[in-house]
Scaffold this motif. Structure first.
Motif: not given
Lengths: 361, 361
Positions: A154-157, A305-325
């Motif tokens: 939820e916290n990732l736009p 891989g898919m497992k790592e992609t989910q892990e990456m998304i969760d890591f980004a959410a945890e650390h507030g990492i968003k792309a500059d768009t």
């Protein structure tokens, strides 16, 4: 040509497609398969524009199948799930990246490396199991096997999360695999585009010291103040290069144009690692001496891989990492492609599909 | 504190040197330092002829300082030890490899990686901090700091064991560092010369399946019947090369000339590793796509540290591994170099120094 007639597939869909090598995109009607027992159907809300999309619409790699509906940085909201779907439910925020199928039985698939499966199916422009051609996220709806769908916290736009699905995983995976994720290491990022800017953010979040290496001095302010890089090195400045020799534990090279490897190898400490992510048209020159005298290595990586992609998304959410768009309307897409070709974007275009992709009567 | 050059007592030595880029060797009188407190003096019995000797003789790499006495696969008997020397005594069989000095204090030196020290002193074609020049093993004796002297195992033949001091460690070290020692995995050895043939033997001792990849189809019988390789791939046999695509976990590339990397990279499985050891004087062509699409890596390695070199010698002694050599007299060295340039040797020339080198006048 599709193996299965479009009219036979039950769900009407629409998007924008390129129909020839001019790469010009225009409205296009098609249909998707019905939601199978393992499938997730979702309404597309945003889709990032990856540089690969630009290559594919123009058939730069010779593999494009027209009509081509690009888009492999797709986010949206689930509208229907098949009877055997376990992880996701209607209303969930989800994303789909570069793949929608793999064999599930080879060594790679068994080790959560579907991205290296020899039978991996790309999200768009590829033959699916039913003989149809896959259509990507520049469209209003998609149906994808649950295995290849990730949940977006939820916290990732959603608009800022979209580019993570290709650019994000493409830089996250090698940072982990090549061990460039340890606090205190000095990591260089070459090229400040869609991949590069996310590499800076992920590497910083992992606790490394980050230096952006770029040919454009004009990007320095951005790199330091906006992206949080620790320092900036202009690769055309011989003095700066000389002063930085042997100071990097690793370098992530996102540049896809032809460029010399020798200066980058020189920047590495002994036992340093150069990760290449961009695919230049012609081979690069690899000087053997620096590789050998410093026991350095040069390795590649491709999405994750898919497992790592989910892990990456969760890591980004945890650390507030968003792309500059730069969020754009669907009908701006051709202009966006022209600007992307010139590198004129900070740092990813994202198409506001949900609000601007108009249905075609 | 080393005395300035000229003040240090010097002793007479004799060997064969090249004096210009023709690379032709001839008798040469020179001097070495007297045995210091940390030093071991050895009477040289045998010296292997490494391809690097040939590169140096003809100034192929552009940094030869003439006159040059090559030779860094040196085996001899201890004739003198300094008062701080504890590991060796007079009469011990000893070896000296590619280096004779380093700073001893940097991170690399402290981690037994003296071979990557930025102040490394090579056995020949190098200078010491006091300005004196170093001459290699095509000579009657040598004085070396004990840290850079190896204990030569009793069970290893002195002549056939000499090439291990460069060729042996050069292939052993990367096999350990890059994790290429898992029994049952498939290793390709490209090039069947001094390095290649020792790589086959060491790899078999680690329990690997070994395929030799060579441009010389006539080496097949030797490779399999004499060296113990499991298979042979002639690189000109396009059908066989094609069927071997994606079949190898690792490749050790010993080829010293410029050669295409693409065919070798294709032979690797996903996550495969190619270690390049040859030092051509021009860069190699590196196709990036196979690295990216298969997460493959290309790494270098430069002989080994002293601890690991000793470990390698002991490993070879335990597994009865020595080089296949052609013993020559010192006065045959020039024709041997011509044959080496044509790869006409199975698989290392070794100079019978003690029995053929005699000072004239």
């Amino acid at each position: 040509m599709t193996g299965l007639s479009e009219e036979v597939r039950p769900n009407k869909a629409f998007g924008w497609a390129a129909i020839d090598t001019s790469g010009v995109l225009s409205p296009f009607k098609f249909s998707t398969r019905g939601t199978g027992e393992k499938d997730v159907a979702f309404k597309v809300l945003y889709c990032g524009i990856c540089h690969s999309d630009l290559h594919m619409i123009k058939n730069d790699w010779g593999t494009s199948i027209y009509p081509l509906v690009p888009g492999h940085e797709v986010v949206g909201e689930v509208t229907e799930v098949g009877s055997k779907v376990q992880k996701l439910k209607v209303g969930d925020r989800v994303g789909v990246g570069c793949m929608v199928g793999s064999c599930h039985s080879c060594d790679n698939c068994t080790n959560n490396l579907e991205n290296y499966c020899p039978e991996m199916i790309f999200t768009y422009g590829a033959k699916y199991y039913d003989g149809t051609v896959t259509y990507g996220g520049y469209s209003n709806t998609m149906v994808v096997d649950e295995h290849f769908v990730v949940g977006i916290p939820e916290n990732l736009p959603l608009d800022a999360a979209a580019p993570l699905l290709c650019a994000g995983i493409t830089v996250y995976s090698p940072l982990r695999f090549y061990g460039l994720d340890k606090p205190g290491l000095h990591v260089g990022v070459v090229g400040l585009g869609g991949l590069g800017h996310l590499a800076v953010k992920f590497a910083k979040a992992m606790g490394t010291k980050v230096t952006v290496i770029s040919t454009s001095p004009s990007k320095q302010k951005e790199a330091l103040e906006n992206l949080g890089a620790d320092s900036f090195l202009v690769s055309r400045e011989q003095d700066q290069l000389r002063a930085a020799i042997g100071t990097f534990d690793g370098i992530v090279d996102t540049v896809s144009a032809q460029h010399p490897l020798l200066p980058l190898l020189g920047l590495l400490k002994s036992h340093g690692k150069l990760v290449v992510l961009g695919i230049p048209e012609k081979p690069l020159e690899l000087p053997a001496f620096p590789l050998i005298q410093g026991r350095k290595l040069l390795g590649g990586s491709m999405i994750g891989g898919m497992k790592e992609t989910q892990e990456m998304i969760d890591f980004a959410a945890e650390h507030g990492i968003k792309a500059d768009t730069e969020v754009i309307a669907m009908d701006y897409v051709n202009a966006a492609m022209d600007r992307l070709l010139k590198g004129d974007v900070k740092y990813r275009f994202v198409i506001d599909i949900g609000n601007t992709l108009k249905s075609i009567s | 504190m080393p005395k300035p050059a000229g003040e240090e007592k010097q002793q007479k030595a004799f060997g064969w040197a090249a004096t210009d880029e023709s690379g032709t060797l001839s008798p040469f009188h020179f001097s070495r330092r007297e045995n210091g407190d940390e030093d071991v003096t050895l009477k040289i019995l045998y010296c292997g002829v490494c391809h690097s000797d040939l590169h140096n003789l003809t100034n192929e790499w552009g940094f030869t300082s003439y006159p040059v006495v090559p030779g860094h696969e040196i085996v001899g008997v201890t004739t003198k030890v300094g008062k701080n020397v504890t590991k060796f005594k007079v009469g011990d069989g000893v070896g000296v490899g590619v280096m004779v000095g380093s700073c001893k204090t940097c991170e690399c030196c402290q981690q037994d990686l003296e071979n990557y020290c930025s102040q490394i002193i090579f056995t020949y074609n190098s200078h010491n901090p006091d300005g004196t020049k170093n001459y290699g093993g095509y000579s009657d004796m040598i004085v070396v700091d004990q840290r850079y002297v190896l204990r030569f195992p009793d069970s290893l033949p002195l002549d056939a064991g000499a090439p291990l001091l460069c060729a042996g460690i050069t292939v052993y070290s990367p096999m350990k560092y890059y994790g290429m020692t898992e029994a049952g995995k498939h290793l390709g050895v490209a090039g069947l010369g001094g390095l290649g043939h020792v790589a086959v033997k060491i790899a078999k001792a680690f329990g690997l399946k070994v395929t030799v990849i060579s441009t010389s189809p006539q080496k097949e019988s030797e490779a399999i019947n004499r060296l113990g390789a499991d298979a042979f791939l002639a690189s000109s046999d396009t059908a066989k090369m094609k069927s071997a695509i994606g079949s190898m976990d690792y490749i050790i590339d010993t080829v010293s000339a410029v050669h295409p990397l693409f065919p070798l990279l294709s032979l690797l499985k996903v996550n495969g590793k190619l270690v390049t050891l040859g030092l051509p004087n021009k860069p190699l062509e590196l196709p990036v796509f196979p690295l990216v699409s298969g997460r493959k890596l290309v790494g270098g390695s430069d002989f080994g540290g002293m601890k690991e070199t000793q470990e390698m010698l002991d490993f070879c002694a335990k597994h009865n591994i020595a080089a296949d050599i052609e013993l020559i007299r010192i006065d045959e060295i020039n024709s041997a170099m011509e044959r080496l340039a044509r790869s006409d040797v199975r698989y290392r020339f070794v100079i019978d120094v003690a029995n053929s080198l005699s000072a004239v006048g």
